[in-house]
Design a protein around this motif. Structure first.
Motif, PDB file in Angstrom:
ATOM      1  N   ILE A 231       0.838  -1.191   0.000  1.00 24.59           N
ATOM      2  CA  ILE A 231       0.000   0.000   0.000  1.00 24.59           C
ATOM      3  C   ILE A 231       0.876   1.245   0.000  1.00 24.59           C
ATOM      4  O   ILE A 231       2.022   1.215   0.460  1.00 24.59           O
ATOM      5  N   ARG A 232       0.348   2.331  -0.506  1.00 28.18           N
ATOM      6  CA  ARG A 232       1.057   3.608  -0.451  1.00 28.18           C
ATOM      7  C   ARG A 232       0.039   4.735  -0.358  1.00 28.18           C
ATOM      8  O   ARG A 232      -1.142   4.559  -0.663  1.00 28.18           O
ATOM      9  N   LEU A 233       0.503   5.869   0.087  1.00 23.32           N
ATOM     10  CA  LEU A 233      -0.371   7.016   0.272  1.00 23.32           C
ATOM     11  C   LEU A 233      -0.731   7.645  -1.064  1.00 23.32           C
ATOM     12  O   LEU A 233       0.097   7.730  -1.971  1.00 23.32           O
ATOM     13  N   THR A 234      -1.973   8.110  -1.162  1.00 23.98           N
ATOM     14  CA  THR A 234      -2.378   8.913  -2.308  1.00 23.98           C
ATOM     15  C   THR A 234      -1.856  10.329  -2.095  1.00 23.98           C
ATOM     16  O   THR A 234      -1.379  10.674  -1.003  1.00 23.98           O
ATOM     17  N   PRO A 235      -1.903  11.185  -3.113  1.00 20.80           N
ATOM     18  CA  PRO A 235      -1.475  12.578  -2.905  1.00 20.80           C
ATOM     19  C   PRO A 235      -2.195  13.241  -1.735  1.00 20.80           C
ATOM     20  O   PRO A 235      -1.587  14.004  -0.978  1.00 20.80           O
ATOM     21  N   ALA A 236      -3.490  12.936  -1.549  1.00 17.69           N
ATOM     22  CA  ALA A 236      -4.229  13.500  -0.419  1.00 17.69           C
ATOM     23  C   ALA A 236      -3.689  12.960   0.896  1.00 17.69           C
ATOM     24  O   ALA A 236      -3.539  13.689   1.884  1.00 17.69           O
ATOM     25  N   GLY A 237      -3.390  11.653   0.925  1.00 22.32           N
ATOM     26  CA  GLY A 237      -2.827  11.053   2.130  1.00 22.32           C
ATOM     27  C   GLY A 237      -1.471  11.627   2.472  1.00 22.32           C
ATOM     28  O   GLY A 237      -1.153  11.866   3.643  1.00 22.32           O
ATOM     29  N   GLU A 238      -0.633  11.860   1.452  1.00 26.07           N
ATOM     30  CA  GLU A 238       0.696  12.434   1.678  1.00 26.07           C
ATOM     31  C   GLU A 238       0.601  13.850   2.238  1.00 26.07           C
ATOM     32  O   GLU A 238       1.452  14.285   3.007  1.00 26.07           O
ATOM     33  N   LYS A 239      -0.442  14.580   1.853  1.00 30.01           N
ATOM     34  CA  LYS A 239      -0.615  15.941   2.355  1.00 30.01           C
ATOM     35  C   LYS A 239      -1.141  15.945   3.783  1.00 30.01           C
ATOM     36  O   LYS A 239      -0.726  16.751   4.623  1.00 30.01           O
ATOM     37  N   LEU A 240      -2.061  15.016   4.077  1.00 32.74           N
ATOM     38  CA  LEU A 240      -2.663  14.982   5.408  1.00 32.74           C
ATOM     39  C   LEU A 240      -1.718  14.396   6.448  1.00 32.74           C
ATOM     40  O   LEU A 240      -1.681  14.878   7.599  1.00 32.74           O
ATOM     41  N   TYR A 241      -0.950  13.378   6.065  1.00 35.54           N
ATOM     42  CA  TYR A 241      -0.181  12.618   7.051  1.00 35.54           C
ATOM     43  C   TYR A 241       0.762  13.467   7.907  1.00 35.54           C
ATOM     44  O   TYR A 241       0.699  13.407   9.140  1.00 35.54           O
ATOM     45  N   PRO A 242       1.689  14.275   7.328  1.00 33.41           N
ATOM     46  CA  PRO A 242       2.625  15.002   8.203  1.00 33.41           C
ATOM     47  C   PRO A 242       1.937  15.998   9.123  1.00 33.41           C
ATOM     48  O   PRO A 242       2.369  16.205  10.256  1.00 33.41           O
ATOM     49  N   VAL A 243       0.852  16.611   8.655  1.00 32.71           N
ATOM     50  CA  VAL A 243       0.130  17.570   9.492  1.00 32.71           C
ATOM     51  C   VAL A 243      -0.522  16.849  10.671  1.00 32.71           C
ATOM     52  O   VAL A 243      -0.437  17.289  11.825  1.00 32.71           O
ATOM     53  N   LEU A 244      -1.167  15.728  10.385  1.00 33.36           N
ATOM     54  CA  LEU A 244      -1.823  14.959  11.438  1.00 33.36           C
ATOM     55  C   LEU A 244      -0.812  14.371  12.403  1.00 33.36           C
ATOM     56  O   LEU A 244      -1.010  14.379  13.625  1.00 33.36           O
ATOM     57  N   ARG A 245       0.308  13.857  11.874  1.00 28.64           N
ATOM     58  CA  ARG A 245       1.365  13.294  12.721  1.00 28.64           C
ATOM     59  C   ARG A 245       1.867  14.324  13.719  1.00 28.64           C
ATOM     60  O   ARG A 245       1.960  14.070  14.921  1.00 28.64           O
ATOM     61  N   ASP A 246       2.212  15.517  13.224  1.00 27.89           N
ATOM     62  CA  ASP A 246       2.753  16.552  14.097  1.00 27.89           C
ATOM     63  C   ASP A 246       1.716  17.006  15.122  1.00 27.89           C
ATOM     64  O   ASP A 246       2.057  17.297  16.282  1.00 27.89           O
ATOM     65  N   ALA A 247       0.446  17.079  14.703  1.00 27.78           N
ATOM     66  CA  ALA A 247      -0.610  17.509  15.623  1.00 27.78           C
ATOM     67  C   ALA A 247      -0.795  16.504  16.753  1.00 27.78           C
ATOM     68  O   ALA A 247      -0.891  16.881  17.923  1.00 27.78           O
ATOM     69  N   LEU A 248      -0.827  15.220  16.425  1.00 25.52           N
ATOM     70  CA  LEU A 248      -0.999  14.196  17.450  1.00 25.52           C
ATOM     71  C   LEU A 248       0.192  14.155  18.396  1.00 25.52           C
ATOM     72  O   LEU A 248       0.036  13.975  19.606  1.00 25.52           O
ATOM     73  N   ASP A 249       1.390  14.325  17.866  1.00 28.39           N
ATOM     74  CA  ASP A 249       2.579  14.329  18.715  1.00 28.39           C
ATOM     75  C   ASP A 249       2.577  15.532  19.647  1.00 28.39           C
ATOM     76  O   ASP A 249       2.982  15.438  20.813  1.00 28.39           O
ATOM     77  N   SER A 250       2.123  16.687  19.146  1.00 26.78           N
ATOM     78  CA  SER A 250       2.067  17.882  19.977  1.00 26.78           C
ATOM     79  C   SER A 250       1.064  17.700  21.116  1.00 26.78           C
ATOM     80  O   SER A 250       1.312  18.096  22.255  1.00 26.78           O
ATOM     81  N   VAL A 251      -0.075  17.085  20.820  1.00 26.42           N
ATOM     82  CA  VAL A 251      -1.078  16.811  21.851  1.00 26.42           C
ATOM     83  C   VAL A 251      -0.505  15.875  22.906  1.00 26.42           C
ATOM     84  O   VAL A 251      -0.644  16.088  24.116  1.00 26.42           O
ATOM     85  N   ALA A 252       0.176  14.810  22.441  1.00 25.20           N
ATOM     86  CA  ALA A 252       0.748  13.836  23.375  1.00 25.20           C
ATOM     87  C   ALA A 252       1.795  14.481  24.273  1.00 25.20           C
ATOM     88  O   ALA A 252       1.842  14.242  25.481  1.00 25.20           O
ATOM     89  N   ASP A 253       2.656  15.330  23.688  1.00 22.83           N
ATOM     90  CA  ASP A 253       3.694  15.993  24.476  1.00 22.83           C
ATOM     91  C   ASP A 253       3.081  16.947  25.494  1.00 22.83           C
ATOM     92  O   ASP A 253       3.552  17.057  26.630  1.00 22.83           O
ATOM     93  N   ALA A 254       2.029  17.654  25.088  1.00 23.96           N
ATOM     94  CA  ALA A 254       1.376  18.594  26.006  1.00 23.96           C
ATOM     95  C   ALA A 254       0.741  17.863  27.177  1.00 23.96           C
ATOM     96  O   ALA A 254       0.816  18.315  28.327  1.00 23.96           O
ATOM     97  N   ILE A 255       0.128  16.721  26.914  1.00 28.31           N
ATOM     98  CA  ILE A 255      -0.492  15.928  27.971  1.00 28.31           C
ATOM     99  C   ILE A 255       0.562  15.439  28.957  1.00 28.31           C
ATOM    100  O   ILE A 255       0.354  15.447  30.173  1.00 28.31           O
ATOM    101  N   VAL A 256       1.715  15.021  28.423  1.00 30.08           N
ATOM    102  CA  VAL A 256       2.805  14.561  29.292  1.00 30.08           C
ATOM    103  C   VAL A 256       3.264  15.695  30.217  1.00 30.08           C
ATOM    104  O   VAL A 256       3.522  15.489  31.398  1.00 30.08           O
TER     105      VAL A 256
END
Length: 288
Positions: free
Chosen positions: A50-75
């Motif tokens: 499987i591989r990401l579509t152009p839409a997936g490639e655009k969404l993935y880094p933004v979502l990744r960074d957002a989730l990591d920021s939330v996790a770090d803030a909770i910690v």
């Protein structure tokens, strides 16, 4: 969204499911729900892999960074919810370098750590560790690699054995006559990093006689050298504390360049605030 982030990071639904403690079908179902909500495909599922579509490639880094920021803030705001960091390293590195420094690392960072000591390299890409300490010539093609320390193999002996040499540093010919401890590198690319290579650099022939002791684990060779069994050719990084304490003495200035030590983090998530804090303290330990 977490199912999509894990699947996009691994590019494999089963690996994402293992990380999230879900069934692969459940991960696939969650991703399809997100795609249905957005009205666009995020993965191209055939042909495999499987591989990401152009839409997936655009969404993935933004979502990744957002989730990591939330996790770090909770910690940061909920220290009671903090999970320990998992750090992977070899048995010898854990025994000789990391564990003796663990009290100061804990005091400086306040981090809880799980040390995974094993000579078999951990799969960094699967997210089973937060930080891996590796020894090799060049960075790997996966994860994020930061140079930790350049290393060399040096000849060392216990003080009682070092006294038998006329001078320190000792003459190479005198070392050639001394009992020698051998350590067998497990990694194929280090096959020549041994006494033969050392004597080749010294431009003398290695004495034709068996080693007084031979080991498959470097920490055992270090212990044998401390016990006065013989002169050993060992990692300068791993024996620096032993030398500082006077348990071992460097008996020659001749050394062999050895693979460097690297700090490896899984990509694409990279380092969290806690991992960054640990890396900062590890770097300080090098100069202390």
């Amino acid at each position: 969204m977490r199912a999509f982030e894990a699947a996009a990071r691994h590019l494999h639904f089963a690996n994402a499911a293992e990380e999230l403690h879900l069934d692969p079908t459940a991960v696939s179902h969650q991703v399809r729900k997100l795609e249905s909500f957005l009205g666009i495909a995020l993965f191209q599922r055939s042909p495999r892999p499987i591989r990401l579509t152009p839409a997936g490639e655009k969404l993935y880094p933004v979502l990744r960074d957002a989730l990591d920021s939330v996790a770090d803030a909770i910690v940061q705001i909920s220290p009671g919810q903090r999970s320990p960091l998992t750090v992977s390293m070899t048995l010898a590195f854990a025994n000789e370098w990391f564990t003796p420094r663990l009290p100061s690392i804990r005091e400086a960072t306040g981090l809880d750590l799980i040390v995974k000591a094993d000579n078999a390299p951990v799969d960094v890409e699967r997210g089973v560790t937060d930080l891996a300490i590796r020894s090799q010539e060049t960075p790997g093609s996966y994860g994020r690699w930061n140079l930790f320390r350049q290393d060399a193999l040096i000849a060392v002996a216990a003080p009682t054995l070092a006294k038998s040499f006329k001078t320190i540093p000792a003459a190479t010919k005198d070392i050639a006559k001394a009992p020698l401890i051998h350590f067998e590198w497990a990694s194929p690319d280090r096959v020549n990093l041994d006494w033969k290579r050392w004597f080749d650099l010294a431009k003398i022939k290695r004495p034709i006689r068996p080693f007084v002791a031979s080991f498959s684990e470097e920490s055992h060779a270090i212990q044998a050298a401390i016990a006065g069994v013989g002169v050993a050719l060992l990692s300068e990084t791993l024996v620096d504390l032993r030398i500082a304490r006077g348990e071992l003495i460097r008996v020659s200035e001749l050394q062999i360049p050895a693979p460097s030590f690297w700090l490896v983090m899984p990509e694409p998530r990279g380092e969290s605030l806690e991992v960054a804090r640990l890396i900062e303290q590890l770097s300080k330990e090098l100069v202390n």
